[in-house]
Each structure stands twice: as C-alpha cells, then as structure tokens.
Design an enzyme around this catalytic site. Structure first.
Site, short mmCIF file in Angstrom:
data_model
loop_
_atom_site.label_atom_id
_atom_site.label_comp_id
_atom_site.label_asym_id
_atom_site.label_seq_id
_atom_site.Cartn_x
_atom_site.Cartn_y
_atom_site.Cartn_z
N THR A 47 4.92 20.02 -11.86
CA THR A 47 4.48 18.77 -11.22
C THR A 47 4.78 18.77 -9.73
OG1 THR A 47 4.79 17.55 -13.28
CG2 THR A 47 4.69 16.25 -11.26
N CYS A 48 5.92 19.32 -9.36
CA CYS A 48 6.31 19.36 -7.95
C CYS A 48 5.35 20.21 -7.12
CB CYS A 48 7.73 19.89 -7.81
SG CYS A 48 8.96 18.97 -8.77
N SER A 49 4.95 21.36 -7.66
CA SER A 49 4.10 22.30 -6.94
C SER A 49 2.61 22.01 -7.05
CB SER A 49 4.34 23.73 -7.45
OG SER A 49 5.63 24.16 -7.10
N THR A 78 8.41 24.08 -9.54
CA THR A 78 8.18 23.54 -10.88
C THR A 78 6.78 22.94 -10.93
OG1 THR A 78 9.24 21.46 -10.28
CG2 THR A 78 10.64 23.14 -11.30
N LEU A 124 4.15 17.69 -4.01
CA LEU A 124 4.08 18.22 -2.65
C LEU A 124 2.65 18.30 -2.12
CD1 LEU A 124 5.26 19.50 -0.10
CD2 LEU A 124 5.39 21.68 -1.35
#
Length: 157
Positions: free
Chosen positions: A47-49, A45, A53
């Site tokens: 923001t996560c990617s 997703t 992370l």
C-alpha cells in the site's frame, strides 16, 4: 496520542543525502513552515509503494500551491532504506525522514506492534503542521487507507 493544536516533540531524524548522513531536528523541518507530513508503516510495502507515496508524488505541485513549504514522508525504516525507496519511486519533491529508533512516532503515540510481521512500526497517518503545531491529524484505523491519502490532505488545505 498527539492532538490537533499540540506542538510536535523535539526529536532528531536521520536523512541520507548526497552530502552524507544528516540529522535534522523537528525545529529544522517545521519551524516557521507549513508542512504536510505523512507516515507509512514501511517503505517498499504494497500500500505504501503502490498508493500512499505515489499519491503525494502526483499531487505534490497542487499541495505546494496551497502554501505548503515541504511534504515529508517518514517511517521507522532506516535512512538507507528510505533513501533507496525515494530513488526507486522518483520522489524528488518529497523529503524522506527516517525515524529508525521510533523516537518521533513513540512521542506522538502513533506506533503499532505488528508482531513477527515487522515489529513496532508507525501507524499510517497524515498531518498538516503549521510552525510546529498540528492543525490537521488524520490517523488510519486498522488496515484502512482513506484518511491519510494525498487527496484527503489536499482537500483539507
């Protein structure tokens, strides 16, 4: 919801490795160790990617220099998705744990229902865990992204 000072619940995760599927327990991961754990609503997703992370990847050496044994990323995605995400992000310094059924996040009280967008998922958060006991817990409110950033956790170490 879990609080600072609480012990983590005893659950099993799923982890895909070159040796196949493994099911490490909370004790396997946290007992006798200082661990930074961060959770994302979903692998791949935005923001996560693009932010969450990558921040931990970039600061992994600095975080570990503060006495952290392991940096863990968890999500309610399955182990195959988590493994593919780790590979695409070149995240060798992070341990990826799948909580596909949500046992861990439900026991922590850190789930959210996103409805048709993706169903029940983990909230975005980060914690520092010392020998299975939560010493720092930063849970994001709404769609914010500040409390669980790698930079915020590094400053708390």
């Amino acid at each position: 919801m879990i609080n600072v000072g609480d012990k983590l619940p005893d659950v099993s995760f799923q982890q895909l490795s070159s040796d196949g599927m493994k099911n490490p327990t909370t004790a396997d991961i946290f007992a006798g160790k200082k661990v930074v754990l961060f959770a994302v609503p979903g692998a791949f997703t935005p923001t996560c990617s693009e932010s969450h992370l990558p921040g931990y990847i970039a600061l992994a050496d600095e975080i570990k220099a503060k006495g952290v044994d392991t940096i863990v990323c968890t999500s309610m995605n399955d182990a195959f998705v988590m493994s593919a995400w780790a590979e695409t992000q070149n995240a060798d310094e992070i341990s990826f744990l799948s909580d596909g059924g949500g046992a861990f996040h439900k026991a922590l009280g850190l789930t959210m229902d996103t409805g048709d967008f993706g169903g029940v998922r983990s909230k975005r958060y980060a914690m520092i865990v010392d020998d299975g006991k939560v010493t720092v817990l930063n849970v994001e409110e709404g769609k914010s992204f500040e409390a669980s950033k790698a930079e915020t956790i590094l400053a708390a170490l």
